[in-house]
Scaffold this motif. Sequence first.
Motif, mmCIF file in Angstrom:
data_model
loop_
_atom_site.group_PDB
_atom_site.id
_atom_site.type_symbol
_atom_site.label_atom_id
_atom_site.label_comp_id
_atom_site.label_asym_id
_atom_site.label_seq_id
_atom_site.Cartn_x
_atom_site.Cartn_y
_atom_site.Cartn_z
ATOM 1 N N PHE A 172 -7.258 3.356 -20.066
ATOM 2 C CA PHE A 172 -7.891 4.530 -18.847
ATOM 3 C C PHE A 172 -9.084 5.007 -19.017
ATOM 4 O O PHE A 172 -9.201 5.842 -20.273
ATOM 5 N N GLU A 174 -9.388 8.430 -18.131
ATOM 6 C CA GLU A 174 -8.472 9.450 -17.793
ATOM 7 C C GLU A 174 -7.689 9.626 -18.603
ATOM 8 O O GLU A 174 -7.236 10.748 -19.236
ATOM 9 N N PHE A 176 -4.168 8.700 -20.854
ATOM 10 C CA PHE A 176 -3.051 8.440 -20.573
ATOM 11 C C PHE A 176 -2.209 9.364 -21.021
ATOM 12 O O PHE A 176 -1.915 9.253 -22.346
ATOM 13 N N ASP A 256 3.893 -0.246 -9.215
ATOM 14 C CA ASP A 256 2.238 0.416 -9.233
ATOM 15 C C ASP A 256 1.970 -0.013 -10.321
ATOM 16 O O ASP A 256 2.252 -0.564 -11.492
ATOM 17 N N THR A 257 0.322 -0.219 -10.108
ATOM 18 C CA THR A 257 -0.896 -0.656 -11.420
ATOM 19 C C THR A 257 -2.127 0.267 -11.031
ATOM 20 O O THR A 257 -2.735 0.769 -10.217
ATOM 21 N N HIS A 258 -2.756 0.873 -12.555
ATOM 22 C CA HIS A 258 -3.966 1.375 -12.499
ATOM 23 C C HIS A 258 -4.731 -0.116 -11.894
ATOM 24 O O HIS A 258 -4.593 -1.231 -12.356
ATOM 25 N N SER A 260 -7.849 -0.143 -13.594
ATOM 26 C CA SER A 260 -8.361 -1.258 -14.525
ATOM 27 C C SER A 260 -7.399 -2.048 -15.383
ATOM 28 O O SER A 260 -8.185 -3.114 -15.997
ATOM 29 N N HIS A 282 1.639 8.948 -7.602
ATOM 30 C CA HIS A 282 1.940 8.322 -9.159
ATOM 31 C C HIS A 282 0.136 8.476 -9.642
ATOM 32 O O HIS A 282 -0.774 7.891 -9.105
ATOM 33 N N TYR A 284 -1.458 7.859 -11.946
ATOM 34 C CA TYR A 284 -1.727 6.806 -12.626
ATOM 35 C C TYR A 284 -2.276 5.411 -11.799
ATOM 36 O O TYR A 284 -2.795 4.460 -12.495
ATOM 37 N N ALA A 285 -1.547 5.253 -9.923
ATOM 38 C CA ALA A 285 -1.512 4.677 -9.802
ATOM 39 C C ALA A 285 -2.628 4.136 -8.259
ATOM 40 O O ALA A 285 -2.889 5.263 -8.196
ATOM 41 N N ASP A 286 -3.520 3.073 -8.535
ATOM 42 C CA ASP A 286 -3.896 2.627 -7.445
ATOM 43 C C ASP A 286 -3.897 1.617 -6.422
ATOM 44 O O ASP A 286 -4.210 1.389 -5.945
#
Length: 298
Positions: A172, A174, A176, A256-258, A260, A282, A284-286
């Motif tokens: 990530f 950013e 984690f 959900d998922t990031h 990347s 969230h 970390y969620a995109d």
Amino acid sequence: MDPVSAEHVAEIRRFNRYFTRRIGALDDHYLGQDRPLGEARLLFEIGEGVSLRELRTRLGLDAGYLSRMTKTLQSQGLVRVSVHPHDSRLRMVEPTRAGQVELKEQNRRADALAAGLLEGLTGPQRDRLTEAMDTARRLLRLAAITVDRVDGAAPDARACLDTYAADIDARFPEGFDKTDLVRPEEVSGAAGAFFVAYEEGRPVGCGALRRLEAGVGEIRHVWVHPDARRLGLARRLLAALETEAAARGFAVLRLDTHASLTEAQTMYRACGYTEIPPYVDHVYADHWFEKRLPGRTG
């Protein structure tokens, strides 16, 4: 999973019989040397030196059988056994000079045998065979992996999550924060479930399920160790989580998922998950996904 057919069983056994005969596994003088395949393989695995404990794990051998084979090689002057210099609990085995010479010759003969097996094929046929063997190896690895439900506070569960956190922290942009990991009480008992994948006793993957609301569950932290990727294990974990969700009466699964984690997005879509608007805030969620379980109504 689908039941195993008698035809599949028969084909596996037919291949095993052919291949073990073709490579000389039944001969007491494997590769024309003065030892059977088991001892030859043990010498190969010892390599430059290893602990007997690691050999037991790697080869899946009974401790007594491994000890007897090691003593045979030792009596022939091919290996030496000693105590680890920094851990008296570990016994180390390494090749002698004579063992190194025999191993070098063993490798030469094994290469010649493999080349001989391929000589009768064209280049494209060799490519097909090696690709098929790679596929067979990966599928057999996957078949041997177990996916077990464990308590959310179990050491293996937390160890998997720690490794997962380190993995995605590196991926990530950013970073984690580990405080985002599920707590043991969220994925234990009536609240949820935690699954760990084991390969030869070693944890190589995990996945978590927790209750969001009545009839709705959430999947978290589906992760596979880099050494066990490209086997289809992530889908095995996802299937175990979906089966558990259905058993708990969930009609809908969300996750959900990031951005990347493109391979995760691809897998979820291929497994029937549909992208939806955000259902939770969230950091970390995109991307957010949902799947309705067969035979369930929400």
